[in-house]
Design an enzyme around this catalytic site. Structure first.
Site, PDB file in Angstrom:
ATOM      1  N   LYS A  85      -7.579   5.599  -7.268  1.00 37.95           N
ATOM      2  CA  LYS A  85      -8.236   6.237  -8.672  1.00 37.95           C
ATOM      3  C   LYS A  85      -9.238   7.180  -7.855  1.00 37.95           C
ATOM      4  CE  LYS A  85      -5.771   4.158 -11.926  1.00 37.95           C
ATOM      5  NZ  LYS A  85      -5.816   3.487 -13.359  1.00 37.95           N
ATOM      6  N   GLY A 144       0.736  -1.268  -0.001  1.00 39.82           N
ATOM      7  CA  GLY A 144      -0.011   0.243   0.030  1.00 39.82           C
ATOM      8  C   GLY A 144       0.915   1.015  -0.661  1.00 39.82           C
ATOM      9  N   PRO A 145       0.533   2.384  -0.413  1.00 41.70           N
ATOM     10  CA  PRO A 145       1.389   3.585  -0.004  1.00 41.70           C
ATOM     11  C   PRO A 145       1.293   4.403   0.811  1.00 41.70           C
ATOM     12  CG  PRO A 145      -1.535   3.944  -0.780  1.00 41.70           C
ATOM     13  CD  PRO A 145      -1.183   2.865  -0.254  1.00 41.70           C
ATOM     14  N   PRO A 146       2.753   5.326   1.093  1.00 42.62           N
ATOM     15  CA  PRO A 146       3.130   5.308   2.298  1.00 42.62           C
ATOM     16  C   PRO A 146       1.767   6.109   3.270  1.00 42.62           C
ATOM     17  CG  PRO A 146       4.060   6.268   0.342  1.00 42.62           C
ATOM     18  CD  PRO A 146       3.352   5.792   0.261  1.00 42.62           C
ATOM     19  N   GLY A 147       2.308   5.626   4.655  1.00 40.60           N
ATOM     20  CA  GLY A 147       1.141   6.361   5.275  1.00 40.60           C
ATOM     21  C   GLY A 147       0.485   5.752   5.624  1.00 40.60           C
ATOM     22  N   VAL A 148      -0.385   4.322   5.219  1.00 41.30           N
ATOM     23  CA  VAL A 148      -1.450   3.938   5.290  1.00 41.30           C
ATOM     24  C   VAL A 148      -2.095   2.551   7.029  1.00 41.30           C
ATOM     25  CG1 VAL A 148      -2.076   4.432   3.498  1.00 41.30           C
ATOM     26  CG2 VAL A 148      -0.944   2.046   3.719  1.00 41.30           C
ATOM     27  N   GLY A 149      -0.190   2.621   7.491  1.00 40.00           N
ATOM     28  CA  GLY A 149      -0.211   2.042   7.674  1.00 40.00           C
ATOM     29  C   GLY A 149       0.018   0.573   8.349  1.00 40.00           C
ATOM     30  N   LYS A 150       0.788   0.308   7.643  1.00 41.16           N
ATOM     31  CA  LYS A 150       1.456  -1.201   7.233  1.00 41.16           C
ATOM     32  C   LYS A 150       2.106  -1.571   8.337  1.00 41.16           C
ATOM     33  CE  LYS A 150       3.549  -0.143   3.274  1.00 41.16           C
ATOM     34  NZ  LYS A 150       2.860   2.023   3.029  1.00 41.16           N
ATOM     35  N   THR A 151       3.438  -0.744   8.633  1.00 40.63           N
ATOM     36  CA  THR A 151       4.462  -1.138   9.775  1.00 40.63           C
ATOM     37  C   THR A 151       3.822  -1.044  11.502  1.00 40.63           C
ATOM     38  OG1 THR A 151       6.199  -0.042   8.817  1.00 40.63           O
ATOM     39  CG2 THR A 151       6.055  -0.724  11.114  1.00 40.63           C
ATOM     40  N   SER A 182      -3.668   3.434 -18.904  1.00 48.65           N
ATOM     41  CA  SER A 182      -5.002   3.477 -18.007  1.00 48.65           C
ATOM     42  C   SER A 182      -5.464   4.706 -18.750  1.00 48.65           C
ATOM     43  CB  SER A 182      -5.170   3.368 -16.997  1.00 48.65           C
ATOM     44  OG  SER A 182      -4.335   4.122 -16.183  1.00 48.65           O
TER      45      SER A 182
END
Length: 803
Positions: free
Chosen positions: A731, A364-371, A688
């Site tokens: 998107k 996922g993109p940075p800052g979405v809470g993966k870590t 796209s």
């Protein structure tokens, strides 16, 4: 010529003119006989003239020894008048001379610079009377020199007797200075000190310092010698004792004291049989070699790693699925799909009691809470957590470690992290796995294959350890921003879980429930001191932090709280500060993003596309302009190969539909068409944007503007078919952030929309299309009426831009 020492004081004012030879890094003292090598051409010429006449010349040191051709300003003004005692020409062209210093001289003036220096000098006479102070200083210097000779074995004992017999204080000072191992600057200082008492004091100070340095050197040498002697003695006695034991038939070896400690550590570590055998073997090797051998230190470090690794030490895991669900909900807002998959994993784990061999990969993109999700999993399981950042790692040894043959070698990051947490079943986060590099030192991604393969990591082999370590109980989680850079074999070993960007509603929930309380605590503020209005938070989301995650939003909230904290400390804040929408300009400055329509009015030749990036979705305009020309198609804006092919496919579609669009059949031969995607410094690629380019082309050629409240995404074929795309949720969220009311997407993506419909804003109208003709009907602000539309004739100007 008479000895200048015997002359009266008046004779010190005599002026003579003699040749001068500059010396490098050497000082000639009066009454000193010294050999010199003369090689520079001007010095050789000065020597030749001297030998013809009275064999007297002046030696003066140059200030910088690196000057090959010194000038007048580079030569010291106090030198020594000397007499040449002997001269010998050498085969290499240089000359060796033996000179005797006669007295100090002061250079009054230079009378000649070429081919060699000639100087006018005045002799400096030494005083005949000895003061009481000088007499005391002489005794001190003799005592110091006696101590110096004892410490410096290179000076023969006879030298001390010759020094004691010198009764002239000036001559004594010069003689002692010539024997000392001094720097050039210190010797020149002694030479330039004319007054006897001052010269003797200076020399005493220098000798005192030299004696102190030599005493320290002697002490260090003594310690080193004793250490070497002790080691040699121990080695000799052990070898002798070993030989005696062999003669007596005794099997036991003589053990070093530290081996007993290692034996205790090995027993306490409860090593597996294979590892214990390796440790004992290395311990025996250590016993056979002297303690000071470099290899012994390598073996000690290796044994320390073996006994300190948690071979059988585990953390007891909690497998209560309701507890896991509670912790995930406490730590994270939203992310329902991710939580659902994690709960499924724990359900299987609770039933079987086994790990199951699944490796989770959160994309996922940075800052979405993966870590933070990985940390929550560790907390829910009651396990220790460790993290390794793989971004920029290019060396395979970072994963597998270095072999022990290298100096300073260590295990790889995997084993180091296991050692750090001291258990063999932590939750192990491999962060940014998509940022791994590769160069001549190996491919770290390939090394990770063994780490992440459940069938292979039971016996993970680190190059440093050289014994297998069981990683099967480790719960591995990896994170990535994009899936494409991850090698296929590595992807095959992981279960990919996509973490999309947050909706505005989710961001509001995260801000209220998580970010605000955490940041207020960090900044020392209480709930009754600060309050954010909902409209203020919404404005921060829309106009100050347009992103997929929440990191920038957290930074903006922290900025506001810092300013409020400053006011509180200065007693300028009200009892309770309420942050309103109107206050944001004061705290954060002007808005960074414009929330609303992409364009202020409908434009000819400009269509809004929806794109996916590593940091989430975004909107981008596609601009097309037409000019009279010869049929050239120009593509700019750092389009990648796939995007360029999409633009060419869109152009071919428009040409094939020229009749239906009201264009002349050969319109393209008389026009140059330029397609541009703004932000030219940012590389762009992917198929796209196909329908967006086709819509912008049609608009530019027909003169019909594109609706400003419509954004679109989809791949186009030559027959005008609209094919499905990826990254749909990101998107559509980007379209909502930009204030778009209508989105056009491929009909085949309708199935994907059903999964994310709950997460999308309700005021965004979604239009599904299969053909490009449907796109044009929805996107263009006017109707195409066949032959009634704008046509091009030879020599005609392109249609004016819609105003």
């Amino acid at each position: 010529m008479a000895d200048p020492v015997q002359k009266s004081k008046k004779e010190s004012e005599w002026k003579e003119e003699l040749p001068l030879i500059p010396l490098r890094n050497i000082v000639v003292f009066p009454q000193m006989i010294v050999p010199l090598f003369i090689g520079r051409s001007p010095s050789v010429k000065a020597l030749e003239e001297t030998m013809i006449k009275e064999k007297l010349l002046v030696f003066a040191s140059q200030k910088n020894e690196e000057d090959e051709e010194p000038e007048q300003k580079d030569i010291c003004r106090i030198g020594t008048l000397s007499e040449i005692v002997q001269m010998l020409a050498l085969p290499d062209g240089s000359t060796k001379i033996l000179v005797e210093g006669l007295c100090r001289v002061r250079i009054e003036a230079f009378t000649q610079d070429a081919p060699f220096f000639r100087v006018q000098i005045s002799r400096i006479a030494e005083p005949e009377e000895i003061s009481v102070e000088a007499e005391a200083l002489i005794r001190t210097i003799i005592r110091q020199f006696e101590e110096y000779v004892k410490l410096n074995k290179r000076i023969p004992a006879e030298t001390l007797m010759s020094i004691i017999n010198v009764d002239n204080p000036g001559r004594l000072a010069d003689l002692v200075a010539s024997y000392l191992s001094l720097k050039f600057e210190e010797k020149q200082t002694v030479l330039e000190t004319i007054k006897i008492e001052k010269r003797l004091k200076k020399l005493s100070e220098i000798m005192d310092k030299e004696i102190g340095v030599m005493q320290v050197e002697k002490n260090l040498q003594g310690k080193v010698r004793k250490q070497i002697e002790r080691v040699q003695k121990e080695y000799y006695l052990k070898e002798k004792l070993r030989a005696i034991q062999e003669e007596l038939g005794e099997e036991e070896d003589l053990e070093q004291p530290e081996l007993g400690e290692y034996k205790k550590k090995i027993e306490a570590a409860k090593l597996p049989a294979e590892i214990k055998e390796k440790a004992v073997k290395e311990m025996e090797r250590l016993n056979q070699m002297p303690p000071m051998v470099a290899e012994a230190a390598v073996i000690r470090t290796y044994l320390d790693w073996l006994v300190e690794l948690p071979w059988k030490k585990k953390t007891k895991s909690k497998l209560d699925i309701s507890e896991v669900e509670k912790i995930l909900n406490e730590d994270h807002y939203g992310l329902e799909k991710v939580k659902e998959r994690i709960l499924e994993y724990f359900a299987v784990l609770q039933l079987t009691g086994k790990m199951g061999g699944t490796i989770l990969c959160l994309v996922g993109p940075p800052g979405v809470g993966k870590t933070s999700v990985a940390r929550s999993i560790a907390r829910a399981m009651g396990r220790k957590f460790t993290r390794v950042a793989l971004g920029g790692v290019r060396d395979e040894a970072e994963i597998r470690g270095h072999r022990r043959t290298y100096v300073g070698s260590l295990p790889g990051r995997v084993i180091q992290s296991i050692h750090k947490v001291a258990v063999n079943n932590p939750v192990f986060l491999l962060d940014e796995v998509d940022k791994l590099g590769m160069d001549f030192r190996g491919d770290p991604a390939s090394a990770l294959l063994e780490v992440l393969d459940p069938e292979m990591n039971k016996e993970f082999s680190d190059h440093y350890l050289e014994v297998p370590f069981d990683l099967s109980d480790v719960f591995f989680i990896t994170t990535a921003n994009t899936r494409d850079p991850i090698p296929r074999p590595l992807q095959d070993r992981m279960e990919i879980i996509y973490m999309s960007g947050y909706t505005e509603e989710e961001k509001m929930g995260i801000a209220k429930g998580y970010l605000l309380p955490r940041e207020m605590e960090k900044h020392g503020l209480k709930k009754n001191q600060v309050e954010f209005e909902e409209q203020a938070l919404l404005t921060i989301i829309r106009e100050y932090s347009r992103e997929a995650g929440v990191r920038n939003m957290e930074r903006e909230i922290a900025t506001i709280l810092r300013k409020i904290a400053t006011k509180v400390v200065k007693d300028l804040a009200e009892k309770k500060t309420i942050v309103k929408k109107e206050d944001l300009a004061e705290y954060l400055g002007a808005p960074r993003y414009r929330f609303g329509l992409v364009e202020e009015k409908d434009q000819v030749g400009t269509a809004t596309g929806l794109v996916w990036t590593e940091v989430g979705g975004d909107t981008t305009p596609v601009e097309v302009t037409v000019m009279t020309g010869r049929g050239n198609l120009t593509l700019t804006g750092q389009m990648g190969d796939v995007m360029q092919e999409s633009a060419k496919a869109a152009m071919s579609y428009v040409r094939s539909r020229a009749k239906e669009l009201g264009l002349e059949e050969n319109f393209y031969r008389k026009l140059d068409i330029h397609v541009h995607v703004p932000e030219g410094a940012v590389p762009k690629d992917g198929p796209s944007a196909g329908i967006t380019i086709a819509a912008a082309l049609t608009s530019a050629l027909t003169g019909i503007p594109v609706r400003r409240d419509v954004a679109m995404t989809g791949e186009i074929t030559l027959r005008g078919k609209v094919l499905p795309i990826g990254g749909l949720k990101e998107k559509l969220l980007a379209a909502r952030r930009a204030g778009i009311k209508n989105a056009i997407i491929p009909k085949e993506n309708k199935k994907d929309l059903e999964e994310i419909k709950k997460e999308l804003p309700t005021d965004l109208e979604i239009n599904y299309v299969k053909e490009m003709d449907e796109v044009l009907k929805l996107a263009l602000a006017g109707e195409i009426k066949g032959k009634a539309a704008i046509k091009y004739t030879p020599g005609a100007e392109p249609p004016p831009m819609y105003a």
